[in-house]
Scaffold this active site. Sequence first.
Site, PDB file in Angstrom:
ATOM      1  N   ARG A   7       0.708  -1.103   0.062  1.00  0.00           N
ATOM      2  CA  ARG A   7      -0.087   0.094  -0.058  1.00  0.00           C
ATOM      3  C   ARG A   7       0.810   1.225  -0.098  1.00  0.00           C
ATOM      4  NH1 ARG A   7      -3.162  -3.173  -1.471  1.00  0.00           N
ATOM      5  NH2 ARG A   7      -5.564  -3.481  -0.457  1.00  0.00           N
TER       6      ARG A   7
ATOM      7  N   HIS B 255      -1.281  -0.662  -9.959  1.00  0.00           N
ATOM      8  CA  HIS B 255      -1.989  -1.643  -9.023  1.00  0.00           C
ATOM      9  C   HIS B 255      -2.267  -2.851  -9.675  1.00  0.00           C
ATOM     10  CE1 HIS B 255      -3.880  -1.817  -4.894  1.00  0.00           C
ATOM     11  NE2 HIS B 255      -3.711  -3.205  -5.215  1.00  0.00           N
TER      12      HIS B 255
HETATM   13  P1  NAP Z   1      -1.084 -11.294   5.987  1.00  0.00           P
HETATM   14  O1  NAP Z   1      -0.960 -12.937   5.611  1.00  0.00           O
HETATM   15  O2  NAP Z   1      -1.783 -10.860   6.809  1.00  0.00           O
HETATM   16  O3  NAP Z   1       0.440 -10.787   6.338  1.00  0.00           O
HETATM   17  C1  NAP Z   1       1.052  -9.640   6.766  1.00  0.00           C
HETATM   18  C2  NAP Z   1       2.371  -9.509   7.227  1.00  0.00           C
HETATM   19  O4  NAP Z   1       2.677  -8.555   7.772  1.00  0.00           O
HETATM   20  C3  NAP Z   1       2.725 -10.717   8.640  1.00  0.00           C
HETATM   21  O5  NAP Z   1       3.830 -11.355   8.346  1.00  0.00           O
HETATM   22  C4  NAP Z   1       2.638  -9.534   9.708  1.00  0.00           C
HETATM   23  O6  NAP Z   1       3.203 -10.305  10.945  1.00  0.00           O
HETATM   24  C5  NAP Z   1       3.123  -8.642   8.904  1.00  0.00           C
HETATM   25  N1  NAP Z   1       2.845  -7.143   9.877  1.00  0.00           N
HETATM   26  C6  NAP Z   1       1.776  -6.757   9.933  1.00  0.00           C
HETATM   27  N2  NAP Z   1       2.031  -5.593  10.896  1.00  0.00           N
HETATM   28  C7  NAP Z   1       3.236  -5.663  10.948  1.00  0.00           C
HETATM   29  C8  NAP Z   1       3.896  -4.790  11.868  1.00  0.00           C
HETATM   30  N3  NAP Z   1       3.491  -3.486  12.293  1.00  0.00           N
HETATM   31  N4  NAP Z   1       5.415  -4.742  11.959  1.00  0.00           N
HETATM   32  C9  NAP Z   1       5.975  -5.776  11.334  1.00  0.00           C
HETATM   33  N5  NAP Z   1       5.238  -6.852  10.727  1.00  0.00           N
HETATM   34  C10 NAP Z   1       3.855  -6.496  10.526  1.00  0.00           C
HETATM   35  O7  NAP Z   1      -1.299 -10.302   4.578  1.00  0.00           O
HETATM   36  P2  NAP Z   1      -0.946 -10.860   3.113  1.00  0.00           P
HETATM   37  O8  NAP Z   1      -2.209 -11.625   2.656  1.00  0.00           O
HETATM   38  O9  NAP Z   1       0.491 -11.557   2.804  1.00  0.00           O
HETATM   39  O10 NAP Z   1      -1.269  -9.600   2.424  1.00  0.00           O
HETATM   40  C11 NAP Z   1      -0.299  -8.273   2.535  1.00  0.00           C
HETATM   41  C12 NAP Z   1      -0.708  -7.110   2.069  1.00  0.00           C
HETATM   42  O11 NAP Z   1      -0.727  -6.966   0.591  1.00  0.00           O
HETATM   43  C13 NAP Z   1      -2.431  -6.908   2.057  1.00  0.00           C
HETATM   44  O12 NAP Z   1      -2.720  -6.252   3.385  1.00  0.00           O
HETATM   45  C14 NAP Z   1      -2.623  -5.840   0.801  1.00  0.00           C
HETATM   46  O13 NAP Z   1      -2.415  -4.341   1.322  1.00  0.00           O
HETATM   47  C15 NAP Z   1      -1.379  -6.232  -0.041  1.00  0.00           C
HETATM   48  N6  NAP Z   1      -1.725  -6.659  -1.307  1.00  0.00           N
HETATM   49  C16 NAP Z   1      -1.384  -5.907  -2.497  1.00  0.00           C
HETATM   50  C17 NAP Z   1      -1.876  -6.419  -3.886  1.00  0.00           C
HETATM   51  C18 NAP Z   1      -1.473  -5.784  -5.086  1.00  0.00           C
HETATM   52  O14 NAP Z   1      -2.048  -6.098  -6.095  1.00  0.00           O
HETATM   53  N7  NAP Z   1      -0.500  -4.791  -4.988  1.00  0.00           N
HETATM   54  C19 NAP Z   1      -2.569  -7.674  -3.838  1.00  0.00           C
HETATM   55  C20 NAP Z   1      -3.186  -8.442  -2.648  1.00  0.00           C
HETATM   56  C21 NAP Z   1      -2.601  -7.846  -1.554  1.00  0.00           C
HETATM   57  P3  NAP Z   1       2.502 -11.519  11.630  1.00  0.00           P
HETATM   58  O15 NAP Z   1       3.204 -12.712  10.934  1.00  0.00           O
HETATM   59  O16 NAP Z   1       3.338 -11.539  12.899  1.00  0.00           O
HETATM   60  O17 NAP Z   1       1.364 -11.384  11.686  1.00  0.00           O
END
Ligand code: NAP
Length: 316
Positions: free
Chosen positions: A231, A279
């Site tokens: 993001r 995006h």
């Molecule tokens: P997820 O499974 O919830 O993983 C999030 C990761 O970030 C986890 O490892 C979490 O730590 C870590 N995290 C969260 N807050 C943190 C903090 N304050 N400090 C350190 N680490 C932190 O999410 P995901 O499915 O991988 O998706 C990640 C993001 O990708 C989504 O939220 C979305 O915004 C983005 N996205 C982008 C696209 C695109 O097309 N550009 C597509 C899909 C998603 P823990 O392991 O300890 O919980």
Amino acid sequence: MSGRLPIPFVSQSDAASVAAWLQALRAAMPEEEILAFADLNEHQRAQCRLAIVANPDPVHLKQLPQLQWVHSVWAGVERLVADLGQSGLQITRLVDPRLAATMAEAVLAWTLYLHRDMPHYARQQQARQWQPLEYVLPEQRRVGILGLGALGQAAAGALRQARFPVMGWSRSARSVPGVQSYSGMDGLAQMLAQTDILVCLLPLTADTRGLLDATRLALLPPQAQLINFARGPIIDDAALRQVLDDGRVRHAVLDVFATEPLPPEAWPWSHPSVTVLPHCSAPTDSGTASAIVAANIRHYRQTGEIAANVDPGRGY
Ligand code: NAP
């Protein structure tokens, strides 16, 4: 289905996108009646307990007073958490192995783009310049991933297969095979100091907004490069522009922005050290996403259990 209330699909997307989602959702759960929010009558709105959403208008959700559960077909839910976090509603976000595989492919593709100096060679071609750079082995290019969740772990696997040394940072300490893992602010500083290519796959939360500010960007080794597929507001815009202007960060691939579509006057469009993407790094597959939503709803119908996987307190 008789006796069951229809499930609304609530979205601010354009009509074609809503129609495509309705088709995919209906195909995945023919036993349910899925309606566009606008097609729900007064009684159905008053009784509705469950909604499927894709960037919904919060005003519409407020018109569903009995709502208990909101299932998003998107992986990123920062707006839902901001709008509904205090409401006590259960929130489910999309966790789809297909999405993770698509993101892993994008991370590998754009890491290779930076690793093999493609922006540099494109500029050389413009200048009709014939000058090979020294080749760097992938084993010597350290990649740091911010976020080791569903997408970060899939990306780490693809990068490992391509022989890059991979580090990852998460909120809680994670053990991911072959990945040097870090957590906490000290861990972040340690990882940044060793990162040649930084990949951002964090959710946008109160803790991650502006995380990559001038101080943290300054921890990267000179000539580091950056990919943001998470993001836009996770990176401080002015600080990023400064390190790119200074040449401290060599190149940035940006797929996400604070305002999307990126306005025509925005600086990244014309910066020589930025690649702008619309995006597009990991679009949701409506077929696999709908199958996952359908499985969660069937489980709910059979057991009454809601497959909520978002913690509003944490913000993701
Ligand atoms: P997820 O499974 O919830 O993983 C999030 C990761 O970030 C986890 O490892 C979490 O730590 C870590 N995290 C969260 N807050 C943190 C903090 N304050 N400090 C350190 N680490 C932190 O999410 P995901 O499915 O991988 O998706 C990640 C993001 O990708 C989504 O939220 C979305 O915004 C983005 N996205 C982008 C696209 C695109 O097309 N550009 C597509 C899909 C998603 P823990 O392991 O300890 O919980």
